[in-house]
Design an enzyme around this catalytic site. Structure first.
Site, short mmCIF file in Angstrom:
data_model
loop_
_atom_site.label_atom_id
_atom_site.label_comp_id
_atom_site.label_asym_id
_atom_site.label_seq_id
_atom_site.Cartn_x
_atom_site.Cartn_y
_atom_site.Cartn_z
N ASP A 70 0.82 -1.22 0.00
CA ASP A 70 0.00 0.00 0.00
C ASP A 70 0.86 1.27 0.00
OD1 ASP A 70 -2.05 -1.90 0.49
OD2 ASP A 70 -1.85 -1.61 2.64
N GLU B 295 -11.66 -1.25 -2.67
CA GLU B 295 -10.94 -0.49 -1.64
C GLU B 295 -9.84 0.33 -2.28
OE1 GLU B 295 -9.29 -3.37 1.04
OE2 GLU B 295 -7.55 -3.75 -0.22
#
Length: 491
Positions: free
Chosen positions: A67, A254
């Site tokens: 991420d 997401e």
């Protein structure tokens, strides 16, 4: 066995021994970067048993990266990422890496010395016990201030928080400023408060987007001077969601990333679909306004119950390689020359718990859709490519997709898109078939097929990582159905 923490949940493992709490070793982290002109590609491997553990943290480089959020300051790029480690526990705090060439990275420390107090206290005040890890940060610079939005969650479903910290340096120290948005294990309709991103409009409006699973992606306005909500306590409004099959959601949604592209005069929302360890892929919608609606390739609002195109990055496998899965939760950023890049985690097919930082060049099609390179960025010098240079053999990947509703338990297969042979013949035919033909007007290659498909592909030089070839020709683009097409020249 191993322990990692992702942007969505803790992954299975048996190593419960905590890793050492290592001090920040300063700007170089005890591991200075080599000069830009001396990249040792042999040192960049798919797996990294030799340095995986927490005691080797300052030797990680681009390993154990999940991420990422990347910004550029001067001649240096800084990456902020989720707290993860293959094979051992790692202290929480948001990991920081830096690079001058986007290929070699140095681990330089953490944003926080543990869990930030305000986020931790919120979860504890609601009867929860926060995970000992921070997830999915977002970093940006506003004036002379650096802003870092962090995600903190818990084993209690949807009990999560996004907070803000600021600094006058990309390396800190960082000071908490407040909570941006929270979510709780209740019956309210809201997404999970993790995975933040921010876009700034030409008029200096700041728009905040967040969310994972539950009810999709949400957004609201920030106060530009503080970086906190314009309306404190707001949860925002949904702006993107997934489709359903037989009443079951087609998979996770997401990790939004929203940018404003000045030349296109459009806002682009990049979204992570599916399970992060396997089928993770990148979809994109675009809008004339930061508050939407964001439309997909076919003009559909991405806030309707359907899956959207284009899918510009997905698990793939070239010949002779285990492949790369989990290739999503993108960070999209540019250099000071207008070149855009996409960074994300990549998990090798041979072991999906390894996490390697990938960076890819991006380009925009003639009708304004982003596409990404089939190969990781390698600082390959660009020079002219003539039509005769294109003649030869290629490995081609067509990024198809198979819906598998569900999450981790259902999406156990990465659904690799595998390479097929492609031949561009000197007479303009494709694969020796005169009914299919190609033409080239630099930098765009057009391939027209008798079955009605037309591929429009950007042509450039790049590295063939799978075959350790320093320089070859790469293609990336979309066909007339919005399907991403990749290729690399092998002969």
């Amino acid at each position: 066995m191993l322990v990692t923490v992702s942007c969505s949940k803790e992954e299975p493992g048996t190593d419960d021994a905590p890793g050492p709490s290592l001090p920040d070793q300063g700007e170089d982290g005890g591991n200075p970067e080599p000069p830009d002109n001396s990249i040792d590609f042999s040192a960049i491997t798919d797996t990294y048993h030799h340095v995986a553990g927490a005691d080797n943290v300052y030797s990680w480089g681009l390993y154990n990266s999940h991420d990422p959020s990347i910004i550029k300051e001067g001649d240096t790029y800084y990456s902020y990422s989720t707290d993860v480690s293959f094979g051992s526990e790692i202290r929480p705090g948001i990991q920081i890496r830096k690079s001058r060439n986007l290929v070699e990275w140095s681990f330089v420390g953490w944003v926080f010395d543990g869990l930030p107090q305000r986020g931790r206290e919120f979860i504890e005040s609601k009867g929860g016990d926060p995970f000992d890890a921070l997830w999915a940060p977002y970093a940006m610079k506003v004036g002379d201030e650096y802003r870092l939005y962090y995600s903190l969650s818990s084993p209690t479903p949807r009990l999560s928080v996004i907070g803000l910290a600021t600094s006058d340096s990309p390396l800190g120290p960082w000071e908490e400023q407040g909570l941006v948005v929270t979510s709780q294990a209740d019956n309210t309709r809201q997404t999970n408060a993790i995975d933040p991103t921010v876009v700034v409009t030409p008029g200096n409006e700041h728009w905040f987007y967040y969310g994972s699973a539950w009810d999709g992606i949400y957004y609201f306005k920030l106060n530009p001077s503080t970086g906190l909500p314009e309306n404190p306590g707001t949860k925002g409004t949904r702006i993107a969601q997934r489709g359903f099959t037989g009443g079951i959601v087609n998979g996770n949604i997401e990790g939004p990333e929203v940018i404003y592209h000045e030349e296109q005069d459009k806002y682009y929302m990049f979204i992570a679909y599916d399970w992060l360890q396997t089928k993770y892929n990148v979809r994109v919608g675009r809008s004339d306004s930061p508050d939407g609606p964001f439309l997909d390739y076919n003009g559909n609002n991405i806030n309707t119950e359907m899956d959207n195109l284009p899918m510009i990055l997905a698990p793939y496998q070239f010949n002779g390689h285990s492949g790369w899965q989990g290739v999503s939760h993108p960070s999209v950023f540019s250099d000071d020359k207008g070149q855009y890049y996409m960074a994300h985690q990549g998990r090798p097919g041979e072991n999906s718990y390894f996490m390697v930082l990938h960076v890819r060049k991006m380009h925009w099609t003639e009708d304004g859709w982003p596409v990404v390179s089939p190969e990781r960025y390698a600082a390959v010098e660009q020079e002219g490519i003539a039509e005769e240079d294109l003649v030869g053999s290629y490995e081609q990947i067509i990024l198809g997709y198979q819906v598998v509703p569900g999450y981790a338990e259902e999406q156990t297969s990465p659904d690799f898109q595998t390479s097929i042979n492609l031949e561009l013949n000197a007479d303009g035919s494709i694969n020796g078939d005169s009914d299919n033909h190609w033409s080239y007007e630099a930098p765009w290659l057009t391939m027209e097929f008798s079955n009605g498909y037309t591929d429009k592909l950007y042509v450039e030089w790049g590295r063939d990582w799978e075959n350790n070839v320093d320089k070859t020709i790469l293609f990336t683009g979309l066909n007339n159905d919005g399907t991403a097409i990749w290729a690399k020249k092998i002969n």
